[in-house]
Design an enzyme around this catalytic site. Structure first.
Site, mmCIF file in Angstrom:
data_model
loop_
_atom_site.group_PDB
_atom_site.id
_atom_site.type_symbol
_atom_site.label_atom_id
_atom_site.label_comp_id
_atom_site.label_asym_id
_atom_site.label_seq_id
_atom_site.Cartn_x
_atom_site.Cartn_y
_atom_site.Cartn_z
ATOM 1 N N GLY A 245 -9.765 -7.830 7.983
ATOM 2 C CA GLY A 245 -8.714 -7.928 6.962
ATOM 3 C C GLY A 245 -8.075 -6.574 6.740
ATOM 4 O O GLY A 245 -8.514 -5.576 7.308
ATOM 5 N N LYS A 246 -7.067 -6.587 5.910
ATOM 6 C CA LYS A 246 -6.348 -5.337 5.647
ATOM 7 C C LYS A 246 -7.299 -4.270 5.098
ATOM 8 O O LYS A 246 -7.136 -3.092 5.359
ATOM 9 C CB LYS A 246 -5.218 -5.581 4.656
ATOM 10 C CG LYS A 246 -4.136 -6.446 5.278
ATOM 11 C CD LYS A 246 -2.951 -6.623 4.364
ATOM 12 C CE LYS A 246 -2.104 -7.776 4.899
ATOM 13 N NZ LYS A 246 -1.070 -8.202 3.995
ATOM 14 N N ARG A 247 -8.282 -4.699 4.343
ATOM 15 C CA ARG A 247 -9.213 -3.727 3.762
ATOM 16 C C ARG A 247 -10.101 -3.040 4.794
ATOM 17 O O ARG A 247 -10.671 -2.004 4.525
ATOM 18 C CB ARG A 247 -10.082 -4.402 2.709
ATOM 19 C CG ARG A 247 -9.482 -4.200 1.339
ATOM 20 C CD ARG A 247 -10.402 -4.694 0.267
ATOM 21 N NE ARG A 247 -9.772 -5.826 -0.371
ATOM 22 C CZ ARG A 247 -10.388 -6.910 -0.742
ATOM 23 N NH1 ARG A 247 -11.688 -7.039 -0.538
ATOM 24 N NH2 ARG A 247 -9.747 -7.890 -1.313
#
Ligand code: GLU
Length: 479
Positions: A245-247
């Site tokens: 994910g973006k994280r």
């Protein structure tokens, strides 16, 4: 068989690298059979629609070299390619189901549905809309959703990646086909579009696997043949067992481009994330991927994203382009990645810098820091010299003397070419009795003040006589 595949993104933002294999694999499959890949923009969720996202998608595909055969910009015989422009088609299709009794207009207010959902929760029974289906038949008119009338039964199917699948009746429900706003749901629209567009391979993320029985029911209700279903496993974050994910640092594909990753490397890396051809080969051109790719060899478990590997592959590609296609071919891709000061220098000079440094680059943006001293005199940092592990044992006077000797000898060179420089350096080694690490570290630091540089004779060669001698002199004076 000519494969007709599609990439069907929703324009809800940028294309995250975790999703781009859903474009790469359909592209490879279409091109290996001389079929076609369709780009279809699934923009029916008006709340999630993001202005400019379609252009970003197009830009990403173009950069990666994934040309679509039909779709926005290029057109084609199966348009329109924006779902929002296909509403009459969905309405015509849904009417067929309304007429055959496999769909119904459902005016039930959402509060009522919520109440029923709560009741199911309390009673701990599964929420299945088909148990709540209204008995009264109403005419379909704008503003009323249409639902599928599910027939609970078992399904068996083959997923080209996941293998044999089986489900029971509990997964089938009265899914919404047309929403209140007249737009179709993804569940319905993609069935209609894939059928209208003649799609042979439905290749998409594994998140759609659990809804597949409902799709099979729709194929059946329309009397459609099932396409080949291909579920692509998620790409996993660098650690743990969750989806990238973006994280976890997953960026948009175009951000990697802006960070100096080559399209060839990105395509190569992503294609091989969770796929291999059974050999040890790691570097593939797009044509090789088209030739070697096979759906059967897609791993059915999630592959892990590994940025170190991507950087390694990018370095490989930088070298490969330079070595096989020439300095110019690499140079044109470096525009925008040079230090600001490089602008004042000629293209020829930048090409010479590139030619001696390219094999040390991991990304094109490494040029910004790694080549600075070719364009601007570095700041003199005496401690960097006196504290250097090879030079520590020399006194400052000794260092100054050695530098002066280097200047004197180098000044005698007439042609200032790499070979002449190398022979002077070799002679200096003999005459001074210094070790290569000592002499070369000193000269390298004095002209660059950088932790690394290409071979010293090449560095001095590109810097030129005047600059090299001036820098050596300046350092000798400062010690
Ligand atoms: N619009 C869907 C998405 O972006 C596409 C899924 C599919 O390929 O059918 O996830």
């Amino acid at each position: 068989m000519k494969a007709i595949t599609r990439f069907a993104p929703s324009p809800t933002g940028y294309i995250h690298i975790g999703n781009v294999r859903s474009a790469i694999y359909p592209y490879l499959v279409a091109n290996q059979s001389e079929g076609k890949m369709i780009l279809r923009i699934e923009d029916t969720d008006r709340e999630r629609y993001v202005e400019g996202a379609t252009e970003l998608i197009e830009d990403t595909l173009k950069w990666l070299g994934l040309e679509w055969d039909e779709g926005p910009i290029v057109g084609g015989e199966n348009g329109p390619y924006f779902q929002s422009e296909r509403l009459p088609i969905y309405h015509a299709w849904v009417k067929k189901l309304l007429e055959s009794g496999r769909a119904y207009a459902d005016p039930t207010p959402s509060e009522k549905i919520e109440e029923y959902r709560k009741e199911c929760n309390e009673k701990k029974i599964p929420f299945l809309y088909r148990n709540f289906r209204p008995t009264e038949v109403v005419e379909w008119e704008p503003g009323i959703p249409v639902r599928f009338k599910a027939e609970p039964k078992n399904y068996e199917w083959h997923d080209a990646v996941m293998g044999g699948m089986k489900t029971g009746p509990e997964v089938l429900d009265d899914i919404i086909l047309i929403k209140k706003d007249g737009y179709p749901t993804y569940n319905f629209a993609h069935i209609v579009d894939d059928a209208e567009m003649g799609v042979t391979h439905v290749m998409r993320g594994v998140e759609y696997l659990s809804s597949t029985p409902n799709y099979l029911a729709l194929y059946e209700a329309f009397g459609l043949e099932r396409p080949i279903l291909v579920s692509l496993p998620h790409i996993l974050a660098p650690t743990g067992n969750k989806k990238l994910g973006k994280r976890d640092g997953a960026k948009s594909v175009t951000e990697y481009r802006d960070d100096g990753i080559l399209a060839e490397a990105m395509l190569n890396y992503l294609a091989c994330l969770g796929w291999n051809d059974g050999t040890e080969q790691e570097i593939y051109t797009k044509d090789e991927l088209i030739e070697k790719f096979s759906i059967e060899r897609i791993q059915n478990s999630g592959a892990r994203y590994d940025e170190t590997k991507l950087l390694w592959m990018n370095g490989q590609w930088i070298r490969r382009i330079f070595d096989e296609q020439g300095a110019e071919a690499l140079y044109v891709r470096t525009i925008g990645f040079w230090p600001e000061e490089a602008e004042e220098y000629s293209e020829e000079y930048r090409l010479r810098v590139l030619s001696i440094i390219y094999d040390r680059l991991k990304t094109l943006s490494d040029l910004r820091e790694m080549t600075k001293y070719f364009f601007v005199d570095p700041e003199i940092d005496v401690e960097m010299i006196t504290g250097n592990k090879f030079l520590k044992k020399m006194s400052e006077a000794e260092i100054e003397e050695l530098l002066k000797k280097v200047v004197a000898e180098l000044s005698k060179i007439e042609g200032w070419d790499e070979e002449a420089i190398q022979s002077v350096l070799n002679r200096l080694l003999e005459e001074t009795g210094k070790k290569p690490a000592e002499l070369f570290s000193l000269v390298r630091l004095a002209v660059s003040f950088a932790p690394f540089s290409p071979a010293l004779n090449l560095t001095l060669g590109v810097l030129g006589r005047e600059v090299s001698l001036a820098r050596l002199n300046a350092v000798a004076r400062s010690i």
